[in-house]
Design an enzyme around this catalytic site. Structure first.
Site, PDB file in Angstrom:
ATOM      1  N   GLN B 126       0.899  -0.983   0.099  1.00 29.93           N
ATOM      2  CA  GLN B 126      -0.181  -0.131  -0.030  1.00 29.93           C
ATOM      3  C   GLN B 126       0.502   1.412  -0.118  1.00 29.93           C
ATOM      4  O   GLN B 126       1.762   1.489   0.945  1.00 29.93           O
ATOM      5  CB  GLN B 126      -0.483   0.077   0.980  1.00 29.93           C
ATOM      6  CG  GLN B 126      -1.916   1.196   1.855  1.00 29.93           C
ATOM      7  CD  GLN B 126      -2.352   1.059   2.906  1.00 29.93           C
ATOM      8  OE1 GLN B 126      -1.941   0.907   4.195  1.00 29.93           O
ATOM      9  NE2 GLN B 126      -3.969   1.165   2.744  1.00 29.93           N
ATOM     10  N   GLY B 127       1.116   2.199  -1.254  1.00 27.30           N
ATOM     11  CA  GLY B 127       1.195   3.229  -0.892  1.00 27.30           C
ATOM     12  C   GLY B 127       0.566   4.340  -0.467  1.00 27.30           C
ATOM     13  O   GLY B 127      -0.432   5.480  -1.061  1.00 27.30           O
ATOM     14  N   TYR B 128       0.838   4.799   0.564  1.00 29.03           N
ATOM     15  CA  TYR B 128      -0.327   5.882   1.143  1.00 29.03           C
ATOM     16  C   TYR B 128       0.359   6.686   2.381  1.00 29.03           C
ATOM     17  O   TYR B 128       0.245   8.058   1.384  1.00 29.03           O
ATOM     18  CB  TYR B 128      -2.086   5.384   2.133  1.00 29.03           C
ATOM     19  CG  TYR B 128      -2.572   4.648   1.139  1.00 29.03           C
ATOM     20  CD1 TYR B 128      -3.031   4.147   0.100  1.00 29.03           C
ATOM     21  CD2 TYR B 128      -4.207   4.575   2.261  1.00 29.03           C
ATOM     22  CE1 TYR B 128      -4.110   4.156  -0.380  1.00 29.03           C
ATOM     23  CE2 TYR B 128      -5.276   4.192   1.347  1.00 29.03           C
ATOM     24  CZ  TYR B 128      -5.813   4.282   0.119  1.00 29.03           C
ATOM     25  OH  TYR B 128      -6.710   3.013  -0.671  1.00 29.03           O
ATOM     26  N   SER B 129       0.613   6.661   3.111  1.00 28.69           N
ATOM     27  CA  SER B 129       1.284   7.296   3.738  1.00 28.69           C
ATOM     28  C   SER B 129       2.781   7.839   2.606  1.00 28.69           C
ATOM     29  O   SER B 129       3.367   7.604   2.072  1.00 28.69           O
ATOM     30  CB  SER B 129       1.871   6.882   4.805  1.00 28.69           C
ATOM     31  OG  SER B 129       0.711   5.907   5.857  1.00 28.69           O
ATOM     32  N   GLU B 244     -16.068  -3.328   4.394  1.00 28.53           N
ATOM     33  CA  GLU B 244     -15.657  -4.300   5.872  1.00 28.53           C
ATOM     34  C   GLU B 244     -14.921  -4.290   6.397  1.00 28.53           C
ATOM     35  O   GLU B 244     -13.937  -4.715   6.380  1.00 28.53           O
ATOM     36  CB  GLU B 244     -15.173  -5.249   4.390  1.00 28.53           C
ATOM     37  CG  GLU B 244     -15.812  -6.325   4.929  1.00 28.53           C
ATOM     38  CD  GLU B 244     -16.527  -7.412   6.135  1.00 28.53           C
ATOM     39  OE1 GLU B 244     -16.531  -7.114   7.252  1.00 28.53           O
ATOM     40  OE2 GLU B 244     -17.200  -7.134   5.652  1.00 28.53           O
ATOM     41  N   ASN B 383      -5.480   6.407  17.243  1.00 32.79           N
ATOM     42  CA  ASN B 383      -7.151   6.424  17.902  1.00 32.79           C
ATOM     43  C   ASN B 383      -7.378   7.767  17.717  1.00 32.79           C
ATOM     44  O   ASN B 383      -8.856   8.354  18.490  1.00 32.79           O
ATOM     45  CB  ASN B 383      -6.916   5.839  18.995  1.00 32.79           C
ATOM     46  CG  ASN B 383      -6.381   3.685  18.856  1.00 32.79           C
ATOM     47  OD1 ASN B 383      -6.464   3.352  18.124  1.00 32.79           O
ATOM     48  ND2 ASN B 383      -6.901   3.551  20.018  1.00 32.79           N
ATOM     49  N   GLU B 384      -6.617   8.435  17.554  1.00 35.69           N
ATOM     50  CA  GLU B 384      -7.028  10.281  18.380  1.00 35.69           C
ATOM     51  C   GLU B 384      -7.865  10.496  16.945  1.00 35.69           C
ATOM     52  O   GLU B 384      -8.387  11.368  16.886  1.00 35.69           O
ATOM     53  CB  GLU B 384      -6.024  10.574  18.594  1.00 35.69           C
ATOM     54  CG  GLU B 384      -4.990  11.007  19.256  1.00 35.69           C
ATOM     55  CD  GLU B 384      -5.110   9.544  20.030  1.00 35.69           C
ATOM     56  OE1 GLU B 384      -4.208   8.810  18.936  1.00 35.69           O
ATOM     57  OE2 GLU B 384      -4.246   9.384  20.864  1.00 35.69           O
TER      58      GLU B 384
END
Lengths: 371, 397
Positions: B126-129, B244, B383-384
């Site tokens: 995955q190339g997101y961040s 999902e 989580n924040e």
């Protein structure tokens, strides 16, 4: 696996929600609390709606409602903090009668209860035994064809309004007996008060109270009492869910409305995250209340494990939500007139009814499976 | 209401359990049980077995070759896999890019990629961040400039999980630097063998090589590798995030970890008694037990809602927050339970193939896993961030 309500249950929920919204505003609640003990208009409405029959089996003349039905009712009552003793004056003593009483005894005490002709109370608690219903020291001796009771019962909910109180006492053989003590019976004395969260209650002292044999409901009530207290705990969890919902809703509304530094409080991230934490506690507790409501028919050790877990969990969440609700209302949260404070008070004191988190965590601990 | 599984669901559970007992190679489950990192080949072997069985794409509908399971069956499958110490299926192909291709991809993309994913032929990452785009993902800077029938991609992706094994990368890139932040993003499928792709390991604080940096230096990507329309990549990425997510609580893992903790703490002696009987330790185990019970019912509520046609939205944020907190707490208690035995660190055993004596092997992963589990409250939207999502979407703040 099914979390959906049946059509009847949805109707019941809608009817009750409407009833509580229409008839139990904070102002109306104050009036009800000021009224003298006795059958109220609201209780008559409960009767007309079948609520007094709902939680009892068809064998004893009830409607055969299950844990989910009771949960729906208690949650609605919790949303309005309805000051009627539905649980303490009807469900708990009624269930004990249903489980222990003879036909004749049921005709005398249970049938009029279901018809709304009288209310009862259950005196199981003694300070000396703290939350343990089985470690009590009140005594009952059978002598000359009569029973004689001695002891002191504390924080008996609905004591003043009750036509009779079901009293647990230890027999000579060490077993726990259950007796019907009519209001004003010779040798009884009462001290009536309200709890800090506005529930009518009192202490009942028994000094050489003499009762005919037919007033003994059971000479070994332990199993029935455990079942009824489990039911009571599940019901309290459901009631607390209703109160937690209102505490969360009202706090959220306040955060959206109240402005400081030129902005609604709801725009401050520190407060948003607190509000989310309240919501998380509510949703997790709702799950535990569902777990409790659906565990009533399980074998007793499994039932007690799950219901103790639920009561312990809801106890901590209830206090958390109450404290946050007060804090997020700022100084307003400290006032008696603030909408939120009766809810906060009940949610904190919830832990003192039928055993607190520590007590129930001990039960969970006793029943914990190592792996 | 009732919380029991139907007879059919119980039969299904037995079937899954039987399959796992017979088909899961013992050397792999033992590696998982001991908390050792899996080698690429371990993942591939297990995923090939699942693929043979038709269960690799557990979330896929029948028309694309999935088993057609509903949310309840998927939940049971996940739970049984965790209990049997089966490896978690690497999600980037089968559970992440595949739903996007199914929903937004061209027919050609569907016909080419989906069967390959189903047969475990591609390893996706995955190339997101990016270094400058974490929680604020939409501020990503990787540029894709159209030149004829190609995009030329330049930029840097990071936290690319298991990218060292991958041959395919799905990637969010900026195709329009002038559009509003979210509007200029497109979704590209990039062959890792393309010129200009460099993968560098990032070693995490537990000594593991799980994540990577991916450098993209003038990488040519054919235009037909764009999913959907140019500038719509953010919509697809968001779809992926809501798709999902009933498994997001990690309930099966939490259950398995708590079982392990209780068993461990009843075997470890503390002043002549099992540690589990030591009051303050027991208290924390009990609290974890309660939290797990609540989380399980909440998870079932979300699953039942999904089964009955609802779309799990912000509830997944609740599950993610509480599930990650619980798993972190259990990993903390597991590390504590070992006492001084939590101190020795054997990275060549945990992350490689070195042998270790039996007693040390049993305890080796606890502390490393504790540190590894810190990621649970950071990845997939910290989580924040999840709390801010709940505040916005559920509470309307």
């Amino acid at each position: 696996m099914d979390f959906a309500l049946t059509d009847e249950q949805r109707m019941l929920e809608e009817t009750l929600t409407r009833l509580v919204t229409d008839q139990v505003s904070p102002e109306q609640r104050r009036l009800m609390l000021g009224a003298s003990a006795g059958t109220s208009a609201l209780w008559r409405t409960f009767s007309e709606l079948g609520l007094l029959h709902m939680p009892f089996s068809e064998e004893v003349g009830g409607l055969g409602g299950d844990g989910t039905d009771l949960m729906i009712i208690m949650r609605a009552l919790g949303r309005g903090l309805v000051p009627e003793a539905y649980l303490a004056g009807l469900v708990l003593p009624g269930q004990l009668l249903a489980l222990t009483a003879s036909d004749k005894q049921q005709a005398r005490w249970l049938a009029p209860l279901l018809e709304g002709e009288h209310q009862l109370a259950l005196a199981w608690q003694e300070y000396g035994a703290r939350y343990d219903a089985f470690a009590i020291s009140s005594q009952a001796i059978q002598r000359d064809g009569q029973w004689q009771l001695n002891g002191r019962k504390e924080v008996v909910l609905n004591l003043e309004a009750a036509a009779a109180t079901l009293v647990t006492a230890r027999l000579d053989n060490g077993k726990l007996g259950l007796f019907v003590v009519p209001a004003g019976a010779s040798g009884t004395s009462t001290r009536i008060y309200r709890t800090i969260d506005d529930r009518p209650a009192g202490d009942l002292t028994l000094e050489h109270v003499t009762l005919p044999l037919e007033n003994c409901l059971s000479e070994d009530v332990s199993t029935a009492l455990a079942a009824v207290l489990a039911l009571g705990r599940a019901a309290l969890c459901a009631e607390a869910i209703g109160a937690m919902e209102v505490a969360c809703d009202q706090t959220l509304a306040y955060l959206k409305e109240r402005k400081q530094f030129g902005l609604p409080l709801a725009t401050f991230q520190a407060l948003q995250h607190r509000m989310v934490d309240m919501h998380l506690h509510l949703e997790q507790s709702r799950s535990m209340a569902i777990l409790a409501a659906t565990s009533l028919a399980l074998p007793s050790s499994e039932r007690d494990y799950k219901i103790a877990a639920a009561k312990a969990y809801c106890g901590e969440s209830a206090r958390f939500i109450a404290e946050q609700a007060i804090q997020l209302h700022g100084a307003m949260g400290m006032t008696e007139e603030c909408y939120i404070t009766p809810y906060a008070k009940h949610l904190v004191m919830f832990d003192h009814y039928l055993g607190d988190s520590d007590y129930h965590l001990e039960t969970v601990s006793d029943l914990l499976k190592a792996a | 209401m009732n919380l029991t599984f139907s007879p059919e669901e119980q039969v299904f559970r037995a079937e899954v359990r039987h399959f796992l007992a017979t088909a899961l190679p013992q050397d792999i489950s033992e590696r998982v049980r001991l908390g050792r990192h899996l080698r690429a080949d371990d993942h591939l072997r297990w995923q090939n077995i699942l693929s043979e069985q038709g269960w690799l794409a557990a979330n896929w509908p029948k028309e694309h070759g999935g088993p057609g399971w509903g949310p309840v069956q998927r939940h049971i499958f996940d739970e049984e896999c965790a209990a049997a110490h089966a490896p978690t299926v690497v999600p980037f192909g089968v559970n992440m890019v595949a739903p996007v291709i199914m929903k937004f991809g061209s027919v050609e993309q569907q016909q080419y990629y989906l069967p390959r994913i189903l047969r475990n032929q591609d390893w996706w990452c995955q190339g997101y961040s990016e270094p400058g785009a974490g929680s604020d993902l939409a501020s990503l800077n990787t540029r894709a400039v159209r030149e004829d029938d190609h995009y030329i991609v330049n930029g840097q992706k990071t936290w690319t999980t298991l990218g060292q094994h991958a041959n395919m990368l799905f990637c969010l890139v900026r195709t329009d630097p002038h559009a509003k932040k979210q509007a200029g993003i497109s979704f590209l499928l990039i062959d890792m063998q393309s010129p200009g792709v460099t993968v560098r390991p990032i070693i995490t604080l537990d000594g593991a090589h799980e994540v990577n940096e991916v450098f993209l230096d003038n990488v040519p990507v054919p235009v037909e590798n764009r999913v959907g329309a140019e500038g719509q990549g953010w919509t697809y990425a968001k779809y992926l995030l809501t798709h999902e997510r009933t498994g997001i609580a990690g309930l099966g893992h939490a259950k398995q970890a708590l079982r392990h903790l209780k068993s461990l703490a009843s075997r470890i002696e503390h002043r002549g008694k099992p540690l589990l009987e030591q009051p303050s330790f027991r208290h924390r185990v009990l609290k974890a037990e309660l939290e797990l019970m609540a989380l399980e019912v909440t998870n079932l509520r979300v699953i039942a809602a999904a089964r009955d046609g609802g779309v799990p939205g912000a509830e997944s944020s609740l599950l993610k927050i509480r599930g990650s907190e619980l798993r972190q707490e259990i990993s903390e208690l597991t590390r504590r339970a070992l006492g001084p035995a939590a101190l020795p660190f054997f990275p060549a055993f945990l992350h490689g193939d070195d042998d270790l004596d039996e007693a040390s092997a049993q305890n080796a992963a606890a502390s490393a896993q504790y540190f590894n589990r810190r990621k649970l409250s950071i990845y997939g939207g910290a989580n924040e961030i999840q709390k801010s999502i709940v505040a916005k979407t559920i509470l309307g703040m």
